[in-house]
Scaffold this active site. Structure first.
Site, mmCIF file in Angstrom:
data_model
loop_
_atom_site.group_PDB
_atom_site.id
_atom_site.type_symbol
_atom_site.label_atom_id
_atom_site.label_comp_id
_atom_site.label_asym_id
_atom_site.label_seq_id
_atom_site.Cartn_x
_atom_site.Cartn_y
_atom_site.Cartn_z
ATOM 1 N N CYS A 3 0.849 -1.197 0.000
ATOM 2 C CA CYS A 3 0.000 0.000 0.000
ATOM 3 C C CYS A 3 0.880 1.240 0.000
ATOM 4 C CB CYS A 3 -0.915 0.004 1.219
ATOM 5 S SG CYS A 3 -1.892 1.518 1.391
ATOM 6 N N GLN A 211 -22.309 -6.193 7.286
ATOM 7 C CA GLN A 211 -20.894 -6.522 7.408
ATOM 8 C C GLN A 211 -20.126 -5.985 6.206
ATOM 9 O OE1 GLN A 211 -19.583 -7.718 10.021
ATOM 10 N NE2 GLN A 211 -20.975 -9.099 11.069
ATOM 11 N N TYR A 240 -29.712 -8.885 18.547
ATOM 12 C CA TYR A 240 -28.847 -7.960 17.808
ATOM 13 C C TYR A 240 -28.826 -8.368 16.331
ATOM 14 C CZ TYR A 240 -26.886 -7.504 22.572
ATOM 15 O OH TYR A 240 -26.709 -7.367 23.925
ATOM 16 N N GLU A 268 -33.806 -6.322 17.218
ATOM 17 C CA GLU A 268 -32.807 -5.277 16.950
ATOM 18 C C GLU A 268 -33.365 -3.930 17.389
ATOM 19 O OE1 GLU A 268 -29.981 -2.856 16.087
ATOM 20 O OE2 GLU A 268 -29.586 -4.985 15.686
ATOM 21 N N ASN A 311 -25.181 -11.554 18.265
ATOM 22 C CA ASN A 311 -24.143 -10.906 17.451
ATOM 23 C C ASN A 311 -24.005 -9.464 17.934
ATOM 24 O OD1 ASN A 311 -22.278 -10.394 15.399
ATOM 25 N ND2 ASN A 311 -23.875 -9.808 13.955
ATOM 26 N N CYS A 338 -17.181 -9.781 17.400
ATOM 27 C CA CYS A 338 -16.131 -9.017 16.728
ATOM 28 C C CYS A 338 -15.065 -8.576 17.726
ATOM 29 C CB CYS A 338 -16.718 -7.811 15.992
ATOM 30 S SG CYS A 338 -17.572 -6.636 17.068
#
Length: 379
Positions: A3, A211, A240, A268, A311, A338
């Site tokens: 990069c 995502q 979630y 949610e 999640n 995550c």
């Protein structure tokens, strides 16, 4: 991946850039195993690798510079724009839009917002590309002042970008480091982008979360569905749930045939995300979605389903929901995280739910972040 921006020290967002991808993936797998090492019941599955380049389906480009010479990228330490139009982690379809968007900024006389001077109108451009190559574009503005010019020249932008399906303006009047504000103003008649994943048509509205790595999201949903089908619950809660990825996959016993299966409820807090999920579930009578805080929904119900999918955001599910799951009698939990650190803390709060399988999925190459999915089973 090489990069030029990272090498020139103008962008350090990809903190692992320069490290070989095999080393990155192995390091993430080791990190997850270390954090969950106390749980000797886990069968670790091989990690799922991402593409190294062109994997990101969504980007927020901070707009700097001037109307005629805008920068699209980030701001430096002094608040000046740094142009990152050739960022290699973006899907090629996103990078291809930048010349037309830069031209549109000048055509519509959109003054980039200056952080040091606290003046200007256009703060960010947020773009999402679907697997079919269609686009959702959001103009993040300080006020409505520029809206008439955006509407006037939008047909020209649509002609330059025929793949653009959804456009909206988001109002962020405050001077603070956030991506977007609460108010969304539609600019096109269509306000839903179709995101087809594993043959399932998911729907994405402007303020809904999806995502950022479509291929890894597809692998994540397949893994969850495999475990759900293996367990065979008659009822599932997806807490979630966002736009409904796990719920939509879990509601079909055979995603290819489209045959209806178990009863699934998605929960949610975001009304916009729930609207997206309901649009995707219109032909699935066994699936319903509820706008509610996940923890409140669970603790306020007298009963519990056979299986719960969670999640959560990076902070995890927290003590209240973990304690509810521990005492609920739920037989199985699929936990997609995550942040393996908060996952480890949540598992300590649920000693009766043993993690029996786990897998790392590299949702975020070239950074220290990753997704880890675990199957918990009540002993």
């Amino acid at each position: 991946m090489q990069c030029a921006y990272f090498d020139a020290a103008v962008c350090g967002s990809c903190t692992l850039m320069g490290q070989s991808y095999d080393e990155q993936l192995a390091g993430k797998d080791r990190h997850a195993r270390h954090l969950l090492a106390a749980h000797r019941t886990i069968e670790w599955m091989p990690p799922v690798a991402s593409r190294e380049t062109g994997f990101r389906n969504k980007v927020k480009m901070v707009v700097g510079g001037s109307q005629q010479h805008p920068t699209l990228g980030i701001l430096d330490a002094g608040g000046a724009g740094v142009d990152l139009r050739d960022c290699g982690i973006l899907q090629p379809g996103l990078r291809a839009t930048f010349p037309a968007l830069a031209e549109f900024i000048g055509l519509a006389k959109l003054e980039p917002y200056s952080v040091p001077r606290r003046r200007g109108e256009l703060k960010n451009l947020i773009l999402t590309e679907s697997p079919a190559g269609e686009l959702l574009l959001r103009f993040v503005l300080r006020t409505t002042e520029a809206l008439p010019r955006i509407r006037k020249h939008l047909p020209a932008l649509l002609e330059r970008m025929p793949q653009l399906r959804v456009a909206s303006a988001n109002l962020l009047p405050e001077h603070k480091a956030v991506v977007e504000g609460a108010e969304e103003i539609p600019l096109t008649e269509q306000q839903t982008l179709t995101m087809e994943v594993n043959g399932i048509r998911m729907m994405l509205r402007p303020q809904s979360f999806f995502q950022t790595n479509t291929e890894i999201a597809a692998a994540l949903y397949r893994q969850a569905r495999e475990w759900v089908d293996e367990v065979g619950p008659s009822s599932v809660w997806d807490l979630y749930c966002g736009v409904g990825g796990f719920a939509l996959h879990s509601a079909l016993t055979d995603a290819n045939s489209g045959a209806p299966g178990r009863e699934v409820v998605g929960v949610e807090a975001s009304a916009e995300a729930i609207e997206s999920a309901r649009l995707a579930a219109r032909s699935m009578p066994g699936l319903r979605f509820v706008t509610s805080d996940a923890t409140a929904f669970a603790v306020e119900h007298s009963g519990a389903p056979d299986l719960v999918i969670v999640n959560p955001p990076r902070r995890g599910i927290g003590s209240t929901l973990a304690e509810w799951l521990e005492g609920s009698g739920v037989r199985h939990v699929v936990y997609s995280s995550c942040n393996a650190q908060s996952l480890a803390k949540d598992l300590e709060r649920m000693p009766s739910l043993l993690p029996v399988r786990a897998r790392v999925l590299d949702m975020f190459p070239h950074t220290g972040h990753y997704e880890v999915i675990t199957l918990l089973e009540r002993r």
